[in-house]
Design an enzyme around this catalytic site. Structure first.
Site, PDB file in Angstrom:
ATOM      1  CG  ASP A  72      -1.947  -1.097   1.107  1.00  0.00           C
ATOM      2  OD1 ASP A  72      -2.422  -1.468   0.156  1.00  0.00           O
ATOM      3  OD2 ASP A  72      -2.195  -1.718   2.233  1.00  0.00           O
ATOM      4  NE  ARG A  77       7.424   7.986  -2.937  1.00  0.00           N
ATOM      5  CZ  ARG A  77       8.318   8.948  -2.721  1.00  0.00           C
ATOM      6  NH1 ARG A  77       8.459   9.502  -1.387  1.00  0.00           N
ATOM      7  NH2 ARG A  77       9.263   8.973  -3.740  1.00  0.00           N
ATOM      8  CG  ASN A 147      -4.304   6.196   3.153  1.00  0.00           C
ATOM      9  OD1 ASN A 147      -5.099   5.592   2.483  1.00  0.00           O
ATOM     10  ND2 ASN A 147      -3.325   5.407   3.412  1.00  0.00           N
ATOM     11  CG  ASP A 177      -1.053  11.317  21.890  1.00  0.00           C
ATOM     12  OD1 ASP A 177      -0.951  12.116  22.802  1.00  0.00           O
ATOM     13  OD2 ASP A 177      -0.794  10.158  21.948  1.00  0.00           O
ATOM     14  CB  THR A 188      -9.397   0.414   5.555  1.00  0.00           C
ATOM     15  OG1 THR A 188      -8.778   1.068   4.368  1.00  0.00           O
ATOM     16  CG2 THR A 188     -10.832   0.179   5.502  1.00  0.00           C
ATOM     17  N   GLY A 189      -7.256   2.751   7.166  1.00  0.00           N
ATOM     18  CA  GLY A 189      -5.866   3.132   7.444  1.00  0.00           C
ATOM     19  C   GLY A 189      -5.655   3.431   8.953  1.00  0.00           C
ATOM     20  CE1 TYR A 190      -2.404   6.568  13.869  1.00  0.00           C
ATOM     21  CE2 TYR A 190      -1.365   8.572  12.631  1.00  0.00           C
ATOM     22  CZ  TYR A 190      -1.548   7.927  13.765  1.00  0.00           C
ATOM     23  OH  TYR A 190      -0.999   8.451  14.691  1.00  0.00           O
ATOM     24  CB  ALA A 212      -4.389   9.224  22.146  1.00  0.00           C
TER      25      ALA A 212
HETATM   26  N1  LIG Z   1      -1.361   3.029  13.706  1.00  0.00           N
HETATM   27  C1  LIG Z   1      -1.712   2.969  12.396  1.00  0.00           C
HETATM   28  O1  LIG Z   1      -2.563   2.284  12.189  1.00  0.00           O
HETATM   29  C2  LIG Z   1      -0.952   3.826  11.577  1.00  0.00           C
HETATM   30  C3  LIG Z   1       0.156   4.769  11.891  1.00  0.00           C
HETATM   31  C4  LIG Z   1       0.879   5.650  10.890  1.00  0.00           C
HETATM   32  C5  LIG Z   1       0.347   5.392   9.678  1.00  0.00           C
HETATM   33  N2  LIG Z   1      -0.624   4.578   9.305  1.00  0.00           N
HETATM   34  C6  LIG Z   1      -1.083   4.516   7.691  1.00  0.00           C
HETATM   35  O2  LIG Z   1       0.240   4.334   6.985  1.00  0.00           O
HETATM   36  C7  LIG Z   1      -0.040   4.865   5.920  1.00  0.00           C
HETATM   37  C8  LIG Z   1       1.192   5.173   5.494  1.00  0.00           C
HETATM   38  O3  LIG Z   1       1.806   3.974   4.685  1.00  0.00           O
HETATM   39  P1  LIG Z   1       3.429   3.700   4.942  1.00  0.00           P
HETATM   40  O4  LIG Z   1       3.645   2.265   4.234  1.00  0.00           O
HETATM   41  O5  LIG Z   1       4.116   4.749   4.918  1.00  0.00           O
HETATM   42  O6  LIG Z   1       3.398   3.200   6.348  1.00  0.00           O
HETATM   43  P2  LIG Z   1       3.483   1.544   7.345  1.00  0.00           P
HETATM   44  O7  LIG Z   1       4.801   1.392   6.770  1.00  0.00           O
HETATM   45  O8  LIG Z   1       3.491   1.922   8.722  1.00  0.00           O
HETATM   46  O9  LIG Z   1       2.342   0.864   6.766  1.00  0.00           O
HETATM   47  C9  LIG Z   1       0.963   0.930   7.528  1.00  0.00           C
HETATM   48  C10 LIG Z   1       0.124  -0.105   7.092  1.00  0.00           C
HETATM   49  O10 LIG Z   1      -1.166   0.556   6.930  1.00  0.00           O
HETATM   50  C11 LIG Z   1      -1.603  -0.158   5.564  1.00  0.00           C
HETATM   51  N3  LIG Z   1      -2.421   0.766   4.900  1.00  0.00           N
HETATM   52  C12 LIG Z   1      -1.982   1.937   4.330  1.00  0.00           C
HETATM   53  N4  LIG Z   1      -3.103   2.600   3.698  1.00  0.00           N
HETATM   54  C13 LIG Z   1      -4.053   1.660   3.739  1.00  0.00           C
HETATM   55  C14 LIG Z   1      -5.418   1.924   3.688  1.00  0.00           C
HETATM   56  N5  LIG Z   1      -6.065   2.950   2.838  1.00  0.00           N
HETATM   57  N6  LIG Z   1      -6.165   0.972   3.943  1.00  0.00           N
HETATM   58  C15 LIG Z   1      -5.814  -0.241   4.734  1.00  0.00           C
HETATM   59  N7  LIG Z   1      -4.761  -0.256   5.007  1.00  0.00           N
HETATM   60  C16 LIG Z   1      -3.712   0.675   4.499  1.00  0.00           C
HETATM   61  C17 LIG Z   1      -0.538  -0.767   4.983  1.00  0.00           C
HETATM   62  O11 LIG Z   1      -0.745  -1.812   4.100  1.00  0.00           O
HETATM   63  C18 LIG Z   1       0.733  -0.959   5.953  1.00  0.00           C
HETATM   64  O12 LIG Z   1       0.409  -2.186   6.478  1.00  0.00           O
HETATM   65  C19 LIG Z   1      -0.916   6.268   6.149  1.00  0.00           C
HETATM   66  O13 LIG Z   1      -1.498   6.717   5.151  1.00  0.00           O
HETATM   67  C20 LIG Z   1      -1.888   5.685   7.236  1.00  0.00           C
HETATM   68  O14 LIG Z   1      -3.054   5.561   6.912  1.00  0.00           O
HETATM   69  C21 LIG Z   1      -1.362   3.718  10.260  1.00  0.00           C
HETATM   70  N1  LIG Z   2       9.179  -4.058  -5.692  1.00  0.00           N
HETATM   71  C1  LIG Z   2       8.997  -4.745  -4.839  1.00  0.00           C
HETATM   72  N2  LIG Z   2       9.413  -6.393  -4.747  1.00  0.00           N
HETATM   73  C2  LIG Z   2       9.448  -6.896  -4.008  1.00  0.00           C
HETATM   74  N3  LIG Z   2       8.800  -6.832  -2.915  1.00  0.00           N
HETATM   75  C3  LIG Z   2       8.252  -5.677  -2.466  1.00  0.00           C
HETATM   76  C4  LIG Z   2       8.613  -4.612  -3.525  1.00  0.00           C
HETATM   77  N4  LIG Z   2       7.834  -3.333  -2.774  1.00  0.00           N
HETATM   78  C5  LIG Z   2       7.623  -3.602  -1.456  1.00  0.00           C
HETATM   79  N5  LIG Z   2       7.707  -5.009  -1.407  1.00  0.00           N
HETATM   80  C6  LIG Z   2       7.763  -5.685   0.068  1.00  0.00           C
HETATM   81  O1  LIG Z   2       6.334  -5.044   0.401  1.00  0.00           O
HETATM   82  C7  LIG Z   2       6.742  -4.542   1.717  1.00  0.00           C
HETATM   83  C8  LIG Z   2       5.964  -3.358   2.044  1.00  0.00           C
HETATM   84  O2  LIG Z   2       5.986  -2.383   1.063  1.00  0.00           O
HETATM   85  P1  LIG Z   2       5.130  -1.067   1.006  1.00  0.00           P
HETATM   86  O3  LIG Z   2       6.011  -0.260   1.891  1.00  0.00           O
HETATM   87  O4  LIG Z   2       5.101  -0.568  -0.444  1.00  0.00           O
HETATM   88  O5  LIG Z   2       4.006  -1.163   1.700  1.00  0.00           O
HETATM   89  P2  LIG Z   2       3.296  -1.024   3.210  1.00  0.00           P
HETATM   90  O6  LIG Z   2       2.781   0.378   3.062  1.00  0.00           O
HETATM   91  O7  LIG Z   2       4.260  -1.566   4.057  1.00  0.00           O
HETATM   92  O8  LIG Z   2       1.799  -1.782   3.146  1.00  0.00           O
HETATM   93  P3  LIG Z   2       1.771  -3.526   3.044  1.00  0.00           P
HETATM   94  O9  LIG Z   2       1.271  -3.733   4.358  1.00  0.00           O
HETATM   95  O10 LIG Z   2       0.704  -3.300   1.989  1.00  0.00           O
HETATM   96  O11 LIG Z   2       2.958  -4.345   2.574  1.00  0.00           O
HETATM   97  C9  LIG Z   2       8.140  -4.359   1.521  1.00  0.00           C
HETATM   98  O12 LIG Z   2       8.922  -4.467   2.804  1.00  0.00           O
HETATM   99  C10 LIG Z   2       8.839  -5.560   0.805  1.00  0.00           C
HETATM  100  O13 LIG Z   2       8.983  -6.746   1.602  1.00  0.00           O
END
Ligand SMILES: NC(=O)c1ccc[n+]([C@@H]2O[C@H](COP(=O)([O-])OP(=O)(O)OC[C@H]3O[C@@H](n4cnc5c(N)ncnc54)[C@H](O)[C@@H]3O)[C@@H](O)[C@H]2O)c1
Ligand SMILES: Nc1ncnc2c1ncn2[C@@H]1O[C@H](COP(=O)(O)OP(=O)(O)OP(=O)(O)O)[C@@H](O)[C@H]1O
Length: 292
Positions: A72, A77, A147, A177, A188-190, A212
């Site tokens: 995601d 990005r 998001n 906070d 469905t995210g934060y 919080a």
């Molecule tokens: N406590 C929390 O749940 C928390 C805290 C900070 C940010 N976030 C979310 O993470 C997003 C940024 O992603 P990142 O990759 O930089 O952070 P990250 O690496 O901490 O990943 C955040 C998680 O949120 C999930 N996520 C992101 N957008 C989602 C959506 N629209 N619906 C369901 N799940 C979703 C991703 O799959 C990932 O597992 C923010 O936009 C925010 O929504 C969540």
């Molecule tokens: N181009 C890629 N090829 C293979 N694996 C990847 C690639 N991009 C991301 N991944 C795998 O997916 C993980 C998460 O990627 P990304 O930061 O895009 O998503 P996320 O926000 O953490 O959400 P999610 O929970 O959907 O993985 C990475 O740590 C890596 O393990």
């Protein structure tokens, strides 16, 4: 017909995934353009023959769709490249949750076949735009979020006060906070983690969810998505944090944030077998009840 490919990370299986995508397009005689940094990370010889793009200006309406390879976070990005160009995004899930990136690696060919046959749904997703008074240079170019926009405390354990106005009318001052202003996509995210409701992607609403709050009477609030939200933050420190999806910056306390729906939408390509309702059941275990 031309497709763009974007990825943020190179992992052990990245070449294998890109190879699947490229060989599909090669068989169908379709041109592919790959984001420059991602292309440089690949070892695949066939990829090296592809053209590249390095910023959003180099993507134009000739691109049929952008394929995001990752999780995601990578889709969030990818949105910064697509912006208001009306180029749909297909998310191949190489990550963990893949809530927005719904194509599984084993279904790549099958899904791309459906794209060529136009057997898919375009899910229109609203975004939020942020502007500040006085202007903040960090928030001029990438001032949109798929998001959410979040404000949160910085360098302190002490809570911040977030004075909130909706269409010019005072709502309340959250002592918390932080505060999340979420789109339906972000619900469905934060926001979800902070007790916010899930909105289906098509509803014309936003959610205001405190992080919080130290009140029993501050609950997530659903508002119309044409509402203009103004936030004024105060606290013990001189600065607080503002994030747009995964991008974050510091802002001084005097700054007023104006948040409203963006004038453009993002189109996510979805397939019938991966509908939103199926996704919340499968990936959030929605409604799962082990007793029955
Ligand atoms: N406590 C929390 O749940 C928390 C805290 C900070 C940010 N976030 C979310 O993470 C997003 C940024 O992603 P990142 O990759 O930089 O952070 P990250 O690496 O901490 O990943 C955040 C998680 O949120 C999930 N996520 C992101 N957008 C989602 C959506 N629209 N619906 C369901 N799940 C979703 C991703 O799959 C990932 O597992 C923010 O936009 C925010 O929504 C969540
Ligand atoms: N181009 C890629 N090829 C293979 N694996 C990847 C690639 N991009 C991301 N991944 C795998 O997916 C993980 C998460 O990627 P990304 O930061 O895009 O998503 P996320 O926000 O953490 O959400 P999610 O929970 O959907 O993985 C990475 O740590 C890596 O393990």
């Amino acid at each position: 017909m031309k497709f763009a490919i974007y990825g943020q990370y190179y992992q052990n299986n990245t070449d294998e995934i890109v190879e699947k995508v490229l060989s599909f397009f090669h068989r169908h005689n379709i041109e592919v353009i790959i984001e420059e940094q991602f292309l440089n990370s690949l070892k695949l010889p066939t990829a090296k023959k592809c053209q590249s793009f390095s910023n959003h200006c180099e993507l134009n309406e000739n691109i049929f769709a952008l394929i995001s390879i990752g999780g995601d976070g990578t889709i969030l990005r990818a949105v910064t490249y697509v912006r208001d160009k009306n180029i749909p995004i297909i998310g191949i899930n190489a990550g963990r949750l893949g809530f927005l990136a719904t194509v599984q690696i084993e279904n790549i060919e099958n899904s791309l076949e459906k794209v060529l046959k136009k057997d898919y749904i375009l899910s229109k997703r609203s975004l939020l735009s942020l502007s500040c008074t006085p202007k903040n240079p960090d928030l001029v170019d990438l001032n949109f979020a798929l998001n959410e926009v979040t404000v949160s405390r910085k360098d302190t354990t002490s809570m911040i006060t977030i004075e909130t106005h909706l269409d010019g009318e005072y709502l309340n001052s959250y002592w918390a906070d932080g505060l999340i202003i979420s789109t339906p996509t972000g619900s469905t995210g934060y926001s979800l983690s902070c007790g916010g409701p899930i909105l289906t992607p098509e509803v014309s609403s936003l959610v205001i969810t405190p992080i919080a709050p130290h009140n029993l009477n501050a609950r997530p609030l659903v508002i119309k998505d044409d509402t203009i939200i103004d936030l004024k933050i105060s606290g013990r420190e001189d600065e607080y944090l503002v994030s747009l999806d995964s991008r974050i910056t510091s802002v001084t306390n005097e700054t007023i944030l104006h948040i409203e729906k963006s004038p453009f939408e993002i189109n996510l390509i979805e397939f019938k077998e991966e509908s939103f309702l199926k996704t919340i059941r499968k990936k959030l275990l929605w409604g799962e009840d082990r007793r029955n």
